[in-house]
Design an enzyme around this catalytic site. Structure first.
Site, PDB file in Angstrom:
ATOM      1  N   ALA B  13      55.638   0.608  55.411  1.00  0.00           N
ATOM      2  CA  ALA B  13      54.470  -0.180  55.830  1.00  0.00           C
ATOM      3  C   ALA B  13      54.411  -1.468  55.019  1.00  0.00           C
ATOM      4  O   ALA B  13      54.951  -1.551  53.920  1.00  0.00           O
ATOM      5  CB  ALA B  13      53.200   0.631  55.624  1.00  0.00           C
ATOM      6  N   CYS B  14      53.732  -2.420  55.584  1.00  0.00           N
ATOM      7  CA  CYS B  14      53.485  -3.693  54.948  1.00  0.00           C
ATOM      8  C   CYS B  14      52.862  -3.454  53.562  1.00  0.00           C
ATOM      9  O   CYS B  14      51.976  -2.620  53.464  1.00  0.00           O
ATOM     10  CB  CYS B  14      52.502  -4.458  55.843  1.00  0.00           C
ATOM     11  SG  CYS B  14      52.279  -6.135  55.400  1.00  0.00           S
TER      12      CYS B  14
END
Lengths: 376, 75
Positions: B13-14
């Site tokens: 994920a970011c």
């Protein structure tokens, strides 16, 4: 480790007009499209990937001890940046939990007023999208108008007030957000009301919303009176509640008016919009308090977070109501319109029951501002 | 396309796809190509903006079965 702040805590700061500094670390295109606004919010943008080698680019603009709320799309990058800032000596940095995605879903209930027959009217402000829905409670029963996709806040509110949700009403088929009306009606065994002219393509059963068929909430105490007011959509319906409040849906806002093009029929509906705004509403009492389904500008958020205005005042101040010439009006609402809401066609299909996207896709479809208004 | 290095950022994920991409770029030479595989939807606009700010060029990108692939030429 940095500290964190919830969307609820941030919403309180915004509606109470507290000075709030936000550092938005999403990329600049996303920031320019949609950001946190309202109250006394100040927001600066610096993408997180510019801060990986050090927070220098923002450190010079900020004081070490001031309160800074870091925000990103989902909360991951903002947490990293907040941690980097703490390492760099900032002492009052918070990460917004869940980022803009969670912000988009937050609903903040604000009391509009008591009702004459007993009970009260509440406005649920969706700060992240500028959507407004309404909760009417009287004598153990409740009706909700323009219910948002997230059902839990309404269910919790009803539980806390000890009322049973009986009616779920949509002023029109929405194009900017997914309606929660039908699903909440199924869940609580309530009735879902929709204007029949907006429902010609829907795939589910509903109760037609028609002028003359008043809806009662509680023991005949509060009447919700529908008024056919087309223009944003062909079925758009307004409501008078308790002879005090006029719920205008997406026809009339505090600083702007509804756009007629989101179902692809601007030219056909502009006459209806004109008629509703310049004739139909003019026949109503000027003392009605207008409660719209949206706001577009941060300054529309009043003290305490409420969005409302007296109808008579709007006829003086709202630029969309000052256009004498019909052709000028036609041009204003059909030409140079703002971009359409994100994924508006899929949202309409979903609200008709023709599509049933999974939850993550639904959240993605609702990203961004509502964009349902035309500025006069 | 001839990639000097392939970075598997799937499932991350970011901000991790960008953090890892930035690190991987340090291992290749100017003019060489880094291939990045990611599943985070936000990676597309973030990688594009990040590459632009560093002067790198995204020479190609694809999306297949929810996997985003990027070929980034180092500045």
């Amino acid at each position: 480790m940095s500290k964190s702040i919830t969307t609820k805590e941030l919403a309180q700061k915004v509606i109470n007009h507290e000075e709030t500094l936000i550092l938005d670390v999403r990329n600049t295109d996303e920031f320019d499209n949609w950001k946190i606004e309202g109250g006394k919010v100040e927001v600066i943008n610096e993408p997180y990937f510019n801060l990986l080698d050090g927070v220098g680019p923002v450190a010079e603009k900020l004081n070490n001890d001031q309160e800074i709320i870091v925000v990103c799309a989902k909360g991951g990058s903002s947490e990293m940046v907040a941690d980097l800032m703490v390492e760099a000596g900032f002492t009052n940095v918070y990460n917004l939990e869940g980022g803009m995605k969670a912000w988009s879903e937050h609903l903040e209930p604000v009391k509009v007023g008591d009702l004459n027959g007993g009970g009260a009217l509440y406005q649920f402000v969706r700060l992240g999208k500028g959507c407004l829905s309404y909760f009417i409670e009287s004598n153990g029963e409740a009706a909700i108008i323009d219910t948002a996709r997230m059902l839990e806040p309404y269910e919790q509110f009803a539980k806390a007030k000890g009322v049973e949700i009986k009616h779920l009403i949509d002023t029109h088929l929405h194009a900017d957000h997914i309606s929660g009306g039908r699903h909440l009606a199924e869940k609580v065994g309530g009735t879902y009301h929709l204007p029949p002219k907006d429902a010609t393509e829907v795939t589910f059963e509903y109760t037609p919303l028609e002028e003359g068929n008043d809806i009662t909430v509680g023991n005949t105490t509060v009447k919700v009176k529908p008024i056919y007011s087309p223009g944003h959509t062909i079925g758009s319906t307004s409501f008078i509640i308790d002879d005090q409040y006029l719920l205008t849906g997406d026809i009339l806002f505090v600083k702007s008016i509804g756009r007629p093009d989101l179902a692809g029929l601007a030219e056909d509906w502009v006459g209806d919009l004109r008629n509703t705004l310049y004739r139909r509403y003019k026949e109503l009492s000027e003392d009605l308090i207008v409660l719209p389904a949206h706001y577009s500008f941060a300054e529309e958020l009043g003290k305490g977070g409420e969005v409302s205005a007296r109808l008579g005042d709007l006829y003086q101040n709202n630029s969309g109501l000052q256009v004498e010439d019909e052709n000028v009006f036609r041009k204003m609402v059909t030409e140079n319109l703002p971009p359409q809401p994100n994924d508006y066609q899929d949202i309409r299909q979903t609200n008709m029951g023709k599509m049933d996207p999974e939850l993550e896709r639904q959240k993605e479809m609702e990203t961004g501002p509502n964009r349902c208004a035309v500025e006069g | 396309m001839d990639s000097a290095k392939v970075l598997d950022a799937k499932g991350l994920a970011c901000p991790m796809p960008i953090v890892k991409t930035k690190k991987a770029m340090e291992d290749i030479n100017s003019g060489e190509i880094l291939e990045v595989h990611a599943t985070d939807k936000g990676a597309k606009s973030d990688l594009t903006a990040w590459a632009k700010s560093g002067g790198h060029e995204i020479v190609q990108n694809t999306e297949e079965d929810n996997v985003l692939k990027f070929w980034i030429k180092k500045a």
